[in-house]
Scaffold this motif. Structure first.
Motif, mmCIF file in Angstrom:
data_model
loop_
_atom_site.group_PDB
_atom_site.id
_atom_site.type_symbol
_atom_site.label_atom_id
_atom_site.label_comp_id
_atom_site.label_asym_id
_atom_site.label_seq_id
_atom_site.Cartn_x
_atom_site.Cartn_y
_atom_site.Cartn_z
ATOM 1 N N GLN A 1 24.901 7.329 65.288
ATOM 2 C CA GLN A 1 24.622 7.735 66.659
ATOM 3 C C GLN A 1 23.647 8.923 66.723
ATOM 4 O O GLN A 1 23.853 9.887 67.469
ATOM 5 N N GLY A 2 22.605 8.832 65.936
ATOM 6 C CA GLY A 2 21.558 9.841 65.997
ATOM 7 C C GLY A 2 21.866 11.147 65.293
ATOM 8 O O GLY A 2 21.093 12.106 65.410
ATOM 9 N N THR A 3 22.969 11.204 64.545
ATOM 10 C CA THR A 3 23.333 12.436 63.835
ATOM 11 C C THR A 3 23.385 12.187 62.334
ATOM 12 O O THR A 3 24.040 11.247 61.873
ATOM 13 N N LEU A 4 22.680 13.014 61.599
ATOM 14 C CA LEU A 4 22.687 12.957 60.136
ATOM 15 C C LEU A 4 23.698 13.969 59.616
ATOM 16 O O LEU A 4 23.655 15.151 59.976
ATOM 17 N N THR A 5 24.600 13.502 58.734
ATOM 18 C CA THR A 5 25.624 14.379 58.170
ATOM 19 C C THR A 5 25.573 14.282 56.651
ATOM 20 O O THR A 5 25.777 13.196 56.083
ATOM 21 N N PHE A 6 25.297 15.413 56.007
ATOM 22 C CA PHE A 6 25.272 15.433 54.548
ATOM 23 C C PHE A 6 26.688 15.511 54.005
ATOM 24 O O PHE A 6 27.568 16.138 54.609
ATOM 25 N N SER A 7 26.921 14.886 52.851
ATOM 26 C CA SER A 7 28.268 14.832 52.293
ATOM 27 C C SER A 7 28.715 16.166 51.704
ATOM 28 O O SER A 7 29.911 16.438 51.613
ATOM 29 N N CYS A 8 27.768 17.007 51.278
ATOM 30 C CA CYS A 8 28.101 18.312 50.710
ATOM 31 C C CYS A 8 26.830 19.160 50.690
ATOM 32 O O CYS A 8 25.732 18.664 50.959
ATOM 33 N N GLU A 9 26.984 20.433 50.393
ATOM 34 C CA GLU A 9 25.840 21.329 50.366
ATOM 35 C C GLU A 9 24.827 20.908 49.307
ATOM 36 O O GLU A 9 23.614 21.018 49.508
ATOM 37 N N GLU A 10 25.313 20.411 48.165
ATOM 38 C CA GLU A 10 24.402 19.977 47.107
ATOM 39 C C GLU A 10 23.559 18.786 47.576
ATOM 40 O O GLU A 10 22.380 18.669 47.224
ATOM 41 N N ALA A 11 24.155 17.907 48.365
ATOM 42 C CA ALA A 11 23.407 16.767 48.898
ATOM 43 C C ALA A 11 22.340 17.239 49.881
ATOM 44 O O ALA A 11 21.232 16.692 49.928
ATOM 45 N N ARG A 12 22.675 18.251 50.683
ATOM 46 C CA ARG A 12 21.680 18.802 51.617
ATOM 47 C C ARG A 12 20.507 19.410 50.848
ATOM 48 O O ARG A 12 19.344 19.201 51.188
ATOM 49 N N ARG A 13 20.819 20.164 49.779
ATOM 50 C CA ARG A 13 19.763 20.771 48.968
ATOM 51 C C ARG A 13 18.923 19.695 48.282
ATOM 52 O O ARG A 13 17.713 19.843 48.140
ATOM 53 N N PHE A 14 19.574 18.638 47.872
ATOM 54 C CA PHE A 14 18.857 17.524 47.256
ATOM 55 C C PHE A 14 17.806 16.983 48.227
ATOM 56 O O PHE A 14 16.646 16.772 47.863
ATOM 57 N N ALA A 15 18.210 16.775 49.486
ATOM 58 C CA ALA A 15 17.294 16.260 50.505
ATOM 59 C C ALA A 15 16.256 17.296 50.917
ATOM 60 O O ALA A 15 15.192 16.947 51.434
ATOM 61 N N ASN A 16 16.549 18.569 50.641
ATOM 62 C CA ASN A 16 15.668 19.668 51.033
ATOM 63 C C ASN A 16 14.541 19.913 50.022
ATOM 64 O O ASN A 16 13.836 20.901 50.114
ATOM 65 N N GLY A 17 14.423 18.998 49.067
ATOM 66 C CA GLY A 17 13.342 19.120 48.090
ATOM 67 C C GLY A 17 13.795 19.148 46.655
ATOM 68 O O GLY A 17 12.995 18.930 45.732
ATOM 69 N N GLU A 18 15.095 19.408 46.411
ATOM 70 C CA GLU A 18 15.570 19.480 45.038
ATOM 71 C C GLU A 18 15.633 18.110 44.365
ATOM 72 O O GLU A 18 15.833 18.019 43.155
ATOM 73 N N TRP A 19 15.437 17.053 45.157
ATOM 74 C CA TRP A 19 15.428 15.720 44.563
ATOM 75 C C TRP A 19 14.313 15.593 43.530
ATOM 76 O O TRP A 19 14.486 14.924 42.501
ATOM 77 N N LEU A 20 13.176 16.244 43.774
ATOM 78 C CA LEU A 20 12.056 16.142 42.842
ATOM 79 C C LEU A 20 12.367 16.905 41.555
ATOM 80 O O LEU A 20 12.088 16.418 40.450
ATOM 81 N N GLU A 21 12.973 18.089 41.672
ATOM 82 C CA GLU A 21 13.370 18.845 40.489
ATOM 83 C C GLU A 21 14.369 18.045 39.644
ATOM 84 O O GLU A 21 14.246 17.980 38.411
ATOM 85 N N SER A 22 15.355 17.449 40.323
ATOM 86 C CA SER A 22 16.372 16.677 39.606
ATOM 87 C C SER A 22 15.753 15.479 38.891
ATOM 88 O O SER A 22 16.108 15.169 37.743
ATOM 89 N N TYR A 23 14.825 14.822 39.566
ATOM 90 C CA TYR A 23 14.179 13.651 38.980
ATOM 91 C C TYR A 23 13.321 14.042 37.780
ATOM 92 O O TYR A 23 13.341 13.376 36.731
ATOM 93 N N VAL A 24 12.560 15.128 37.912
ATOM 94 C CA VAL A 24 11.726 15.581 36.799
ATOM 95 C C VAL A 24 12.592 15.974 35.610
ATOM 96 O O VAL A 24 12.320 15.598 34.462
ATOM 97 N N HIS A 25 13.662 16.712 35.865
ATOM 98 C CA HIS A 25 14.537 17.141 34.762
ATOM 99 C C HIS A 25 15.211 15.948 34.102
ATOM 100 O O HIS A 25 15.340 15.893 32.870
ATOM 101 N N HIS A 26 15.641 14.993 34.898
ATOM 102 C CA HIS A 26 16.255 13.791 34.336
ATOM 103 C C HIS A 26 15.248 13.051 33.447
ATOM 104 O O HIS A 26 15.610 12.533 32.374
ATOM 105 N N THR A 27 14.003 13.005 33.879
ATOM 106 C CA THR A 27 12.963 12.357 33.074
ATOM 107 C C THR A 27 12.745 13.110 31.763
ATOM 108 O O THR A 27 12.586 12.507 30.697
ATOM 109 N N VAL A 28 12.768 14.446 31.837
ATOM 110 C CA VAL A 28 12.611 15.266 30.627
ATOM 111 C C VAL A 28 13.741 14.987 29.642
ATOM 112 O O VAL A 28 13.506 14.801 28.437
#
Length: 389
Positions: free
Chosen positions: A233-260
Motif C-alpha cells: 500500500q505504497g509503504t516500504l518497510t525494511f526488515s532491519c537496520e542492516e537491510a536499510r543500510r544495504f539498500a542505502n548503498g552498502e549493497w555494492l560494498e557487500s558485493y565487491v567484498h564477496h567477489t574478493v
C-alpha cells in the motif's frame, strides 16, 4: 636461527615480512634508527612480539655524516660478531647514506645481505653470489600492516549482518550487472533509505510518482524476494537496520567484498581481507576515523577499494584525493587503491584518477567485476605457485 638487521624508514613493511618468512628462521630483529624513530620501532615491536620475535633498537646519529654512521654501525657489527647465530642484513630500507654505509660495514664481515624487491616481493641475495631468489611468504595481516603505519583498526562485527542472507550477493550481482537500466531506480531507493536514516525509522511512504517508477518496482520486488523489505500500500518497510543500510548503498560494498573472498579461494596472494574496516589514526591530540569500504593485503601490499553508488559530479576530486591520501598514509609506497563506481564517471574524474595512480571500475565493467578484480590482484605481483597462507 638468525639475527636480522635492518634500517627503519617511512615504509618499513619490508623489514617485517622477511622475518615472518618461514624459510629463514629468525630469533631477533635489530632495527637501526635515529632517536626520532623510536615510535616506528615501537609499532614494529607490537607486530613482532606476539609472534615470539625479539626486537632491539640500535640508535645512530641523524646527521648526514658518513664517517660517524659507519663508526656507529661498526660498533654494532663488533657486538654481533660475538654471537653464535647467523647474521643477515636486510638492505631493503633506510636513507641512502645510511644504507650504503651499513652495507659496506656488514660486507666486510662477509655476512649475507638481501633486499626485498618491491614489485615481485622476492627476497634477492646481494651477497653471497649464487643464492636463489625466494618468494616471500604472505603472513602479515591487515591489522598488523596498519599497525606498522601507526593506525589501529576495528573489524565489522559478524552480528551486524545477522539479518542478511546469501541472497544479497546474488542481488548485488544482478544490480551491478544492470547498472544503466537500474541506475535511476537505485538512486530513488538510496533516497528512500536515507530518509529512513534521518527519521530513525524503518518504513517510508512512497510518493504517487515514485510508486510509478518501473525500475524502482523491480528493486522493491528484489528486496522482498530476499526478505530484506516488504512493500504494501505504497509503504516500504525494511526488515532491519542492516537491510536499510544495504539498500542505502552498502549493497555494492557487500558485493565487491564477496567477489574478493571468492577470488581469494583460488588466489593465495590475497592473504587477508575485510569489509567496512574502521581505521583510526592519531593526529596530535585528536583521533581521526576513516572507513575503508573493502580492504585487503595482496602480495604483502595494502589494497583499498572505495565503493560509490552516487554520482561524483560535485565531490569527485574530494573522493579521489581522499582515496589517494589514505592509500599513501596507511600503506606506504607499494599500496594500491581502486574506485568502484556504480554511476558513470566523468572524463575529468577518469583523468584525475589516472594521474593519482588509482584503478577504476565503472558501470561498464561491473558486469565483469570478478575478472577486473582478478586482473588487478594479479598485477600486484607474486608467484602464485609457491604462495603459502
Amino acid at each position: 636461527m638468525a639475527i636480522h638487521v635492518g634500517i627503519i624508514d617511512s615504509d618499513p613493511v619490508r623489514l617485517v615480512t622477511p622475518v615472518l618468512h618461514q624459510q629463514l628462521p629468525v630469533s631477533k630483529l635489530i632495527l637501526i634508527g635515529t632517536l626520532e624513530q623510536d615510535l616506528e620501532f615501537e609499532r614494529l615491536t607490537r607486530v613482532l612480539a606476539p609472534k615470539g620475535i625479539e626486537t632491539e633498537f640500535f640508535e645512530i646519529s641523524d646527521d648526514i655524516n658518513i664517517r660517524e654512521v659507519k663508526s656507529q654501525v661498526k660498533r654494532l657489527a663488533e657486538q654481533l660478531s660475538q654471537s653464535s647465530e647467523d647474521i643477515l642484513f636486510n638492505a631493503s630500507c633506510g636513507l641512502r647514506h645510511q644504507l650504503l654505509s651499513a652495507y659496506e660495514v656488514f660486507r666486510t664481515y662477509q655476512w649475507p645481505s638481501y633486499v626485498i624487491e618491491p614489485y615481485s616481493d622476492e627476497l634477492c641475495w646481494l651477497y653471497p653470489d649464487g643464492l636463489p631468489q625466494q618468494q616471500v611468504e604472505d603472513h602479515i595481516s591487515l591489522t598488523e600492516y596498519l599497525t606498522i603505519f601507526g593506525a589501529r583498526c576495528e573489524h565489522q562485527d559478524d552480528q551486524v549482518t545477522g539479518c542478511l542472507t546469501n541472497d544479497i550477493y546474488r542481488l548485488g550481482e544482478k544490480w551491478a550487472s544492470n547498472a544503466y537500466e537500474l541506475g535511476p531506480g537505485l538512486a530513488t531507493l538510496n533516497y528512500l533509505a536515507t530518509t529512513c536514516r534521518k527519521e530513525q525509522c524503518l518504513d517510508v511512504a512512497l510518493s504517487e510518482k515514485q510508486q510509478g517508477y518501473r525500475e524502482l518496482g523491480i528493486l522493491l520486488d528484489d528486496l522482498s524476494d530476499a526478505g530484506l523489505a516488504s512493500y504494501q500500500q505504497g509503504t516500504l518497510t525494511f526488515s532491519c537496520e542492516e537491510a536499510r543500510r544495504f539498500a542505502n548503498g552498502e549493497w555494492l560494498e557487500s558485493y565487491v567484498h564477496h567477489t574478493v573472498t571468492s577470488i581469494q579461494k583460488e588466489l593465495p596472494t590475497i592473504q587477508d581481507s575485510a569489509l567496512s574496516l574502521q581505521v583510526y589514526r592519531q593526529i596530535g591530540e585528536r583521533e581521526v576515523r576513516n572507513e575503508l569500504d573493502v580492504a585487503m593485503v595482496v602480495n604483502n601490499k595494502l589494497h583499498i577499494i572505495e565503493c560509490k553508488t552516487k554520482g561524483m559530479s560535485s565531490d569527485g576530486d574530494d573522493t579521489l584525493y581522499k582515496l589517494e591520501s589514505l592509500r599513501d598514509l596507511l600503506g606506504g609506497l607499494q599500496a594500491r587503491a581502486m574506485l568502484v563506481s556504480f554511476r558513470p564517471l566523468r572524463h575529468h574524474d577518469i583523468t584525475r584518477a589516472t594521474d593519482l595512480g588509482l584503478a577504476l571500475i565503472g558501470p561498464d565493467q561491473l558486469a565483469n567485476l570478478r575478472t577486473h578484480l582478478y586482473d588487478w590482484f594479479i598485477a600486484a605481483g607474486g608467484t602464485i605457485a609457491v604462495r603459502t597462507s
